[in-house]
Design an enzyme around this catalytic site. Structure first.
Site, mmCIF file in Angstrom:
data_model
loop_
_atom_site.group_PDB
_atom_site.id
_atom_site.type_symbol
_atom_site.label_atom_id
_atom_site.label_comp_id
_atom_site.label_asym_id
_atom_site.label_seq_id
_atom_site.Cartn_x
_atom_site.Cartn_y
_atom_site.Cartn_z
ATOM 1 N N LYS A 193 -20.054 -26.324 23.408
ATOM 2 C CA LYS A 193 -19.082 -25.245 23.577
ATOM 3 C C LYS A 193 -19.479 -24.283 24.700
ATOM 4 O O LYS A 193 -20.590 -24.331 25.227
ATOM 5 C CB LYS A 193 -18.925 -24.479 22.260
ATOM 6 C CG LYS A 193 -18.378 -25.326 21.111
ATOM 7 C CD LYS A 193 -17.028 -25.918 21.429
ATOM 8 C CE LYS A 193 -16.331 -26.537 20.219
ATOM 9 N NZ LYS A 193 -17.070 -27.629 19.601
ATOM 10 N N ILE A 194 -18.574 -23.364 25.037
ATOM 11 C CA ILE A 194 -18.769 -22.466 26.173
ATOM 12 C C ILE A 194 -20.012 -21.585 25.996
ATOM 13 O O ILE A 194 -20.694 -21.247 26.964
ATOM 14 C CB ILE A 194 -17.491 -21.613 26.405
ATOM 15 C CG1 ILE A 194 -17.599 -20.834 27.712
ATOM 16 C CG2 ILE A 194 -17.201 -20.708 25.226
ATOM 17 C CD1 ILE A 194 -16.279 -20.212 28.133
#
Length: 297
Positions: A183-184
Site C-alpha cells: 500500500k501507499i
C-alpha cells in the site's frame, strides 16, 4: 531485463530511529499510546470521528460486519472483482457473500446490477473502491437507506483518495483502510476501521479486545476476540503518516507519467480516473486479450 516493481515498502531513517527510540524507552510493544496516536492521525487525515486499528484489513472488515450484527443467514453484496479478502470477511462473519458484477468504466459495483441482487436476506452492500476510483457513492448511500441495509466501504486501496472533498471510507456506516506491504504507506500489515457512529465504535472496541470494556478487566460484555494492534507497528505507521501527503502527490505524478507515455499505444485503454481526487494505488489499464501476453513480456 531488470524488473521494476510498481511499489515497494519505503522505510527510511525516520522509521528506524523511531523504532529504536521506542524500544529504548521501555515500551511494552502491545497496543497502547502509540496506537492511539496513530489512530488520531488517521482520523485527522480522513475526517473520520473514530479510527480503530486492527491486525489487517480482512479482520477489520470481519469485525465491522459482526459489530453491525451481520452473521448466519444474512447476505452481503460484494463485487465479483476485488481482493478475495472482501468475500472472505463475509464468510468469516458467518454470512453469505453475493457476488455482483462491476461497472467496466470504474471497476466498482454496477449500481443497476446491485438493485437486482437484493433479497429478503440482504443486510449490507460492501462497496470496494478499486484503486482509489469510485462510483456515484451518494446513489449507493440512497439505495442502502431505501432498502434499510448497511453500506460498508472496503477502501483498502483508497488511502489518500476522495469523492467531492470527502475521504473514501467515510460515506457508509463503516469503512476500512489497509496498510499491508504494497500500500501507499505500510506497517507490514494493518487495517483501520473508520466510523462516525459512537455506538458502533464502542461495539468494535469490545469485539477486538475479548469483549471487555477495558484491558485487564476479566468481565466480558460480549463474545470477543484478540484483534488488537501493537505499538511497535504503530511507531512505524506514525512516521509513514507524516510522509503520506507527499506520497499521494507523487503517486499522481507517476500516474500522469504512465498515461503520457502509454496513451497513444494502440490497444491500451486507461480507465477514467479523476486524478484530482484519486491517489492511484497501481497503474491499471485495459488491453485486448490477444495483446496481453506480448505486453507482459
Amino acid at each position: 531485463m531488470k524488473r521494476i516493481n510498481q511499489i515497494e515498502p519505503w522505510i527510511g531513517k525516520e522509521e528506524k530511529d523511531a523504532v529504536v527510540e521506542y524500544l529504548e524507552s521501555g515500551g511494552w510493544l502491545t497496543e497502547f499510546k502509540k496506537t492511539k496516536e496513530l489512530e488520531q492521525m488517521i482520523s485527522d487525515y480522513t475526517g473520520s470521528k473514530y479510527s480503530i486499528m486492527m491486525p489487517n484489513g480482512t479482520i477489520a472488515l470481519t469485525v465491522a460486519l459482526l459489530a453491525l450484527g451481520i452473521g448466519k443467514g444474512d447476505e452481503v453484496i460484494v463485487p465479483n472483482y476485488t481482493m478475495i479478502a472482501s468475500a472472505n470477511s463475509v464468510v468469516m462473519a458467518g454470512a453469505k457473500p453475493i457476488l455482483v458484477d462491476i461497472d467496466p468504466f470504474n471497476l466498482c459495483l454496477d449500481l443497476s446490477k446491485v438493485k437486482k441482487a437484493f433479497t429478503k436476506k440482504t443486510k449490507a452492500i460492501m462497496l470496494v473502491t478499486i484503486n482509489g476510483r469510485y462510483p456515484d457513492i451518494e446513489k449507493f448511500k440512497s439505495l442502502a437507506k431505501s432498502k434499510k441495509v448497511f453500506l460498508i466501504e472496503d477502501a483498502a486501496q483508497s488511502l489518500g483518495s476522495k469523492c467531492n472533498g470527502k475521504h473514501l471510507g467515510t460515506f457508509g456506516e463503516v469503512g476500512m483502510l489497509s496498510f499491508s506491504m504494497p500500500k501507499i504507506i505500510t506497517m507490514g500489515q494493518g487495517g483501520c476501521l473508520l466510523t462516525d457512529n459512537e455506538e458502533l465504535y464502542k461495539k468494535i472496541l469490545l469485539l477486538k479486545d475479548f469483549g471487555r470494556k477495558s484491558a485487564g478487566v476479566d468481565t466480558h460484555e460480549v463474545m470477543g476476540y484478540n484483534f488488537k494492534f501493537n505499538d511497535l507497528q504503530a511507531v512505524i505507521g506514525i512516521e509513514q503518516m507524516k510522509k503520506l501527503p507527499w506520497r499521494v502527490e507523487r503517486k499522481k505524478e507517476i500516474f500522469k507519467k504512465y498515461k503520457s507515455l502509454l496513451v497513444k499505444v494502440k490497444g491500451v485503454q486507461f480507465l477514467e480516473t479523476n486524478i484530482k481526487n484519486t491517489a492511484p494505488w497501481f497503474i491499471d489499464i485495459l488491453v485486448p486479450e490477444d495483446k496481453k501476453e506480448s505486453l507482459i513480456k
